[in-house]
Design a protein around this motif. Structure first.
Motif, mmCIF file in Angstrom:
data_model
loop_
_atom_site.group_PDB
_atom_site.id
_atom_site.type_symbol
_atom_site.label_atom_id
_atom_site.label_comp_id
_atom_site.label_asym_id
_atom_site.label_seq_id
_atom_site.Cartn_x
_atom_site.Cartn_y
_atom_site.Cartn_z
ATOM 1 N N HIS A 26 0.867 -1.179 0.000
ATOM 2 C CA HIS A 26 0.000 0.000 0.000
ATOM 3 C C HIS A 26 0.907 1.233 0.000
ATOM 4 C CE1 HIS A 26 -3.073 2.896 1.173
ATOM 5 N NE2 HIS A 26 -4.000 1.953 1.071
ATOM 6 N N THR A 55 -3.289 -2.402 9.405
ATOM 7 C CA THR A 55 -4.491 -2.461 8.567
ATOM 8 C C THR A 55 -4.271 -3.359 7.360
ATOM 9 O OG1 THR A 55 -5.096 -0.216 9.241
ATOM 10 C CG2 THR A 55 -6.144 -1.080 7.263
ATOM 11 N N LYS A 60 -7.604 -5.199 5.634
ATOM 12 C CA LYS A 60 -8.628 -4.163 5.616
ATOM 13 C C LYS A 60 -8.193 -2.894 4.893
ATOM 14 C CE LYS A 60 -10.649 -5.846 9.946
ATOM 15 N NZ LYS A 60 -11.003 -5.503 11.346
ATOM 16 N N HIS A 62 -8.026 -0.612 1.902
ATOM 17 C CA HIS A 62 -8.907 -0.540 0.732
ATOM 18 C C HIS A 62 -8.163 -0.378 -0.583
ATOM 19 C CE1 HIS A 62 -12.403 -0.503 3.269
ATOM 20 N NE2 HIS A 62 -12.011 0.589 3.907
ATOM 21 N N HIS A 63 -6.948 0.147 -0.538
ATOM 22 C CA HIS A 63 -6.221 0.403 -1.786
ATOM 23 C C HIS A 63 -4.946 -0.439 -1.879
ATOM 24 C CE1 HIS A 63 -8.954 3.673 -2.661
ATOM 25 N NE2 HIS A 63 -8.734 4.169 -1.442
#
Length: 337
Positions: A26, A55, A60, A62-63
């Motif tokens: 990420h 995360t 979890k 999102h990107h």
């Protein structure tokens, strides 16, 4: 947490957080664009990166996107300092024994170090580009740390507190250029081209009990042209731990955030074999050491150095069998003119 730098066409790349299993990543956009920013403001920015790492590892983010080591630069693509040690005295003993030279007593109490080039560091899958195959191309499988600020006069214990991240390194050597350079009495220069580093740099908490006393107690694997040649234990035979190496630099100067300090070639002692002939079951982390062993035992080396098209893969796995840093996976290539 694990951090990497993706290629984006700039000199310093784009900082990404990588999952523990090296499967996803990420971008750290919004926290920091470059790793040096984080090192300069570690107390404020690293907790934010840790939250993103948690995360990501929890599935979890999102990107998130698939992590690709081939897109990586060195975690720190250019550094304020690259200082490499020779912390495994067995390596020094073998190389000097092959020349029928004694190891000075001071080598056992005072670390050997040299100052390498830090303006151009290689990514894990970048080619090792060399102008002349006859220069004696060699890999050197090592461990390296990235520091925060460590003040001049720091003790080894204080210096350990300055370690921020750990990586693997391929400290490429051009062996046939070394003798003439050392004969001048000023140390390595042209014989030490750009060093390569693992895809990710890792915080100490990722190692659990394997990080102990400034040493990483895991096996460093080296594969030359697909053949495994080294399975060396990095911990027990490291004569000088990383705190001692950093403190050695700090004797006369400050060490600033963004300095990289290397262990030198990871090396293990031989064991008695049949008919009294010493064997090295854990192999070697550089060709020079293999050639030294051959010279000691048979009077001359038989293993040649690397050729254009050769490959070298350097990797370390945790006690769970999973790759920790990803692999340095390079090809030797000629300079295009």
């Amino acid at each position: 947490m694990k951090l990497a730098t993706y290629k984006d066409g700039s000199r310093d790349g784009q900082l990404v957080v990588v999952s523990r299993d090296l499967a996803t990543a990420h971008y750290a956009t919004g926290i920091a664009d470059r790793l040096q920013q984080v090192l300069d403001d570690w107390g404020f920015l690293s907790p934010q990166l840790q939250d993103l790492s948690d995360t990501l590892n929890g599935g979890k983010a999102h990107h998130a996107f698939p992590f690709e080591p081939a897109r990586c630069m060195a975690p720190l693509p250019r550094a304020y300092q690259w200082a490499d040690g020779s912390a495994y005295i067995n390596h020094v003993e073998l190389v000097r024994a092959a020349r029928k030279a004694q190891v000075p007593e001071s080598y056992y109490t005072d670390p050997l170090m040299y100052q390498g080039g830090s303006d151009d560091l290689l990514g894990p899958c970048d080619d090792v580009v060399v102008a002349n195959e006859a220069w004696g191309i060699d890999f050197e499988a090592e461990i390296a740390v990235i520091t925060g600020d460590v003040p001049m006069g720091a003790t080894p214990e204080r210096a350990l507190d300055g370690i921020r991240l750990v990586m693997l390194a391929n400290d490429v050597s051009l062996r046939n250029l070394i003798p003439a350079e050392l004969a001048k009495g000023f140390g390595f220069f042209q014989s030490k081209p750009a060093t390569a580093f693992s895809p990710v740099a890792v915080t100490l908490d990722e190692f659990g009990g394997a990080w102990d006393g400034g040493r990483l107690h895991l096996t460093l694997q080296s594969s030359w042209n697909g053949r495994k040649v080294g399975m060396c234990d990095a911990g027990p035979e490291m004569t000088f731990h990383f705190g001692q190496l950093i403190a050695h630099i700090c004797r006369t100067r400050n060490v600033r955030a963004g300095s990289i300090v290397g262990s030198g070639t990871v090396s293990n002692k031989g064991v008695p074999g049949e008919r009294g002939r010493t064997q090295w079951p854990k192999g070697y982390s550089c060709i020079a050491e293999k050639r030294a062993i051959e010279t000691i035992q048979d009077g001359q080396p038989t293993t040649g150095f690397m050729k254009f098209g050769d490959t070298i893969r350097i990797e370390m796995r945790g006690r769970d069998g999973q790759s920790i840093f990803g692999a340095i996976d390079q090809t030797i290539a000629p300079l295009s003119r």
